[in-house]
Design an enzyme around this catalytic site. Structure first.
Site, PDB file in Angstrom:
ATOM      1  N   ALA A   1       0.961  -1.295   0.025  1.00 52.37           N
ATOM      2  CA  ALA A   1       0.018  -0.152  -0.039  1.00 52.37           C
ATOM      3  C   ALA A   1       0.881   1.123  -0.108  1.00 52.37           C
ATOM      4  CB  ALA A   1      -1.035  -0.072   1.273  1.00 52.37           C
ATOM      5  N   ASP A   2       0.376   2.188  -0.367  1.00 50.34           N
ATOM      6  CA  ASP A   2       0.878   3.515  -0.302  1.00 50.34           C
ATOM      7  C   ASP A   2      -0.161   4.699  -0.211  1.00 50.34           C
ATOM      8  OD1 ASP A   2       3.832   4.823  -0.889  1.00 50.34           O
ATOM      9  OD2 ASP A   2       2.541   6.230  -1.770  1.00 50.34           O
TER      10      ASP A   2
END
Length: 196
Positions: free
Chosen positions: A72-73
């Site tokens: 995730a970012d």
């Protein structure tokens, strides 16, 4: 480590993502990805976080064949401006000044690689209170903003900055839990609430 020992690998160094995923009682290990996180010229927030999540997932998947790899970012967007992690208290205060009394978007890209390939992007709208210079200075110098996109932690001291949230609060922290669970279910990951 083979897939029988570790079904899910979290491709993130973020303690917040580890804590959020652990709340679901899903067994996982952590293997961070080191990638260039520089936005491309003109890259929109949605495209940016989706690309980074995919890149992180693929880097880690190459080290863990046969596993599901989740990455995730997260970034904060004020209009077209992307607000990443501030380098110091001065930059944190500048970000807080821009966010004060305004609504901004928090985008998290979530990518799954390995046994299943899929990427999604979740947006949450956050409105800040009108902040005094004293509040911003105190918070910027508290140390909390320094490793947070947009220079605040909604789950920590930074919660006092927020007047309202429209959408997933866990998304603002760094991993939208509802959407992540749906992604893992679509991928066929053995989850604790599924019958064996």
């Amino acid at each position: 480590m083979n897939a029988d020992q570790t079904l899910l690998v979290l491709a993130s160094a973020s303690p917040r993502r580890r804590e959020l995923l652990a709340q679901l009682d899903i067994r996982f290990t952590v293997s961070a990805a080191d990638i260039d996180e520089t936005p491309h010229a003109g890259e929109a927030a949605e495209a940016y976080v989706g690309r980074l999540a995919r890149e992180k997932a693929h880097v880690v998947a190459s080290r863990h064949p046969g596993a599901w790899v989740l990455a995730a970012d997260t970034t904060v967007a004020l209009g077209a401006e992307l607000l990443g992690k501030p380098r110091d208290a001065e930059e944190a205060q500048a970000m807080l000044t821009r966010l004060s009394g305004r609504t901004h978007d928090v985008y998290t890209g979530v990518a799954l690689a390995g046994r299943h390939e899929e990427t999604l992007v979740v947006r949450t709208r956050v409105t800040f209170r009108a902040l005094s210079s004293g509040e911003m200075s105190w918070y910027a110098n508290s140390g909390e903003p320094l490793d947070k996109a947009g220079a605040y932690a909604i789950q920590g001291k930074g919660g006092f900055l927020v007047a309202g949230v429209e959408g997933s609060t866990s998304n603002v922290v760094g991993l939208p839990l509802g959407e992540t669970v749906a992604l893992l279910e679509r991928a066929g990951l053995p989850l604790p609430w599924r019958a064996s």
